[in-house]
Design an enzyme around this catalytic site. Sequence first.
Site, PDB file in Angstrom:
ATOM      1  N   ARG A 170      85.844  83.396  98.395  1.00  0.00           N
ATOM      2  CA  ARG A 170      84.444  83.107  97.524  1.00  0.00           C
ATOM      3  C   ARG A 170      85.342  81.959  96.347  1.00  0.00           C
ATOM      4  O   ARG A 170      85.249  82.630  95.313  1.00  0.00           O
ATOM      5  CB  ARG A 170      84.025  84.284  97.333  1.00  0.00           C
ATOM      6  CG  ARG A 170      82.692  83.847  96.142  1.00  0.00           C
ATOM      7  CD  ARG A 170      81.327  84.932  96.384  1.00  0.00           C
ATOM      8  NE  ARG A 170      81.806  85.825  95.542  1.00  0.00           N
ATOM      9  CZ  ARG A 170      80.899  86.745  95.313  1.00  0.00           C
ATOM     10  NH1 ARG A 170      79.822  86.897  95.679  1.00  0.00           N
ATOM     11  NH2 ARG A 170      81.922  87.844  94.357  1.00  0.00           N
ATOM     12  N   ASP A 450      79.719  93.614  88.282  1.00  0.00           N
ATOM     13  CA  ASP A 450      80.290  92.567  87.999  1.00  0.00           C
ATOM     14  C   ASP A 450      79.786  91.668  87.124  1.00  0.00           C
ATOM     15  O   ASP A 450      77.779  91.595  86.807  1.00  0.00           O
ATOM     16  CB  ASP A 450      80.176  91.847  89.487  1.00  0.00           C
ATOM     17  CG  ASP A 450      79.878  91.423  90.544  1.00  0.00           C
ATOM     18  OD1 ASP A 450      78.523  91.963  90.123  1.00  0.00           O
ATOM     19  OD2 ASP A 450      80.084  92.134  91.293  1.00  0.00           O
TER      20      ASP A 450
END
Length: 536
Positions: A170, A450
Amino acid sequence: MQVTYEVLRGHSGVQLAPIQNPKFREVLTHEAVHFVVELARAYDTRRQHLLWARQRRQAELDNGTMLDFLKETESIRNREWRVPPAPADLQDRRVEITGPAGDRKMVINALNSGAKVFMADFEDANSPTWANSLMGQLNLRDAIRGNITYISPEGKHYELAANPATLIVRPRGWHMVEKHVLVDGQPVPASLFDFGLYFFHNAKELRERGSGPYFYLPKLESHREARLWNDVFTFAEHYLSVPVGTIRATVLIETIPAAFEMDEILYELGPHATGLNCGRWDYIFSYIKKHRTRPEAVLPDRSLVTMTTDMMRNYSKLAIKTCHKRGAHAIGGMAAQIPIKNDAVANQNALTKVRVDKEREATDGHDGTWVAHPGLVPVAMEVFDRMMPQPNQLDKQLDDFQITNFDLLTPPNGPITEAGVRTNVRVGLEYIEAWLQGSGAVPINNLMEDAATAEISRAQLWQWVRHQSQTTDTGSCITTSYVRRILDEELLQLRAHFGEDYRSRLFEAAATLLWDLITQESFEDFLTTRGYQLLV
């Protein structure tokens, strides 16, 4: 922080920040940097126009426009078409694990976890320091070639086991830049930097090993942004003389505008499309951000905005319906729980929550799911092995599932509590501090946080202050002074907890950034763009 640069010899108009670790030059070769420069010069102008389009759309939403399915692309939604079949090593994606690409030990553990797929992250789980970004590239290069090893400070040896997970990368989103590389005086798009280095060094190696360069695309807000990625992919494939369609991409549907363009996003990716993922945490953040001016869109405590609420369940099932109609995989969302070592009861409760969540996903028709910790792989795997004995559920069509835009936009009811306010403040402080120190995946209160979950925390605080929300348990109006009191109390608790070590931490800087994000009149689109200015 101020960055100094050195001119890259042989590359007119290109400057690099100093490289402290000689190993990093193995990925920052002249040829690889030239490829990144070519990408930046070819596509950065379009990227910037798309970011401006986001701002124009936000202004329309601020003025009362409601999101809806696009009339101009109705023919794409109504037409019969399918994405190409997934490569062999992406046919079965029942459990995917995620983690930062820059953490070598974590990369090895994730690849060895027993998950079918490892998403190596340069985005929300990765603090994008210069060292982290380059170490991530080194880690993935070594992992692909099977020679990644790590020795811990205690002397424990880590190496790749047989049959590791399939690797998907990603890159950072379109909104981020890589300030350590300047092209014609401007920082390169971080998305093209991450993608470019990885693809250049590994595409042919992956093909020789029977796999391919696979990507997760974050934070897209429109099919036009997917079209840009498709053009980047095609350019890259021609550049390295590999067949068009070698690259395969899964898009995270983690913004509320993208939920209305799922068909179109898959369509625009053309030969590179392979699936969609329900990025639930960023999706909640996006809902708040896009409806920032609307008091009727105020959300309750974060813990109450679960996938069982109508708004979130509808979004998840729409992804399944869209994907399976087009022959694409629909991957479920992240289980943020992590194993709790010192409390058997709490650990069992956490595992039960994960199991119930994954059973819902498998029942609805998802082809796989995400976990954030190797200890949760067996739990998720057991559920999908039991409920999905075949490699995927592409044959499960949801033809009777019909929704309108209101089904995606009506928020759940629920209380706002002082505990909810305090949790958001504490998560914001602890996560931002760790991020500024270089860690992007942070265990807090037995959950893996996160950037996406931290975004929810600070966005809710801004939303509650902006709309003068009240706590249902104490009847307090959530004002800036109310939040300031809680923030100061949480800082005192952190100071007491860390003692002398508090001085070496960055909680004061984190508090300043968090406070600015909560109290400024305009809503900051991403905390990471502000925080990135502070990273060394």
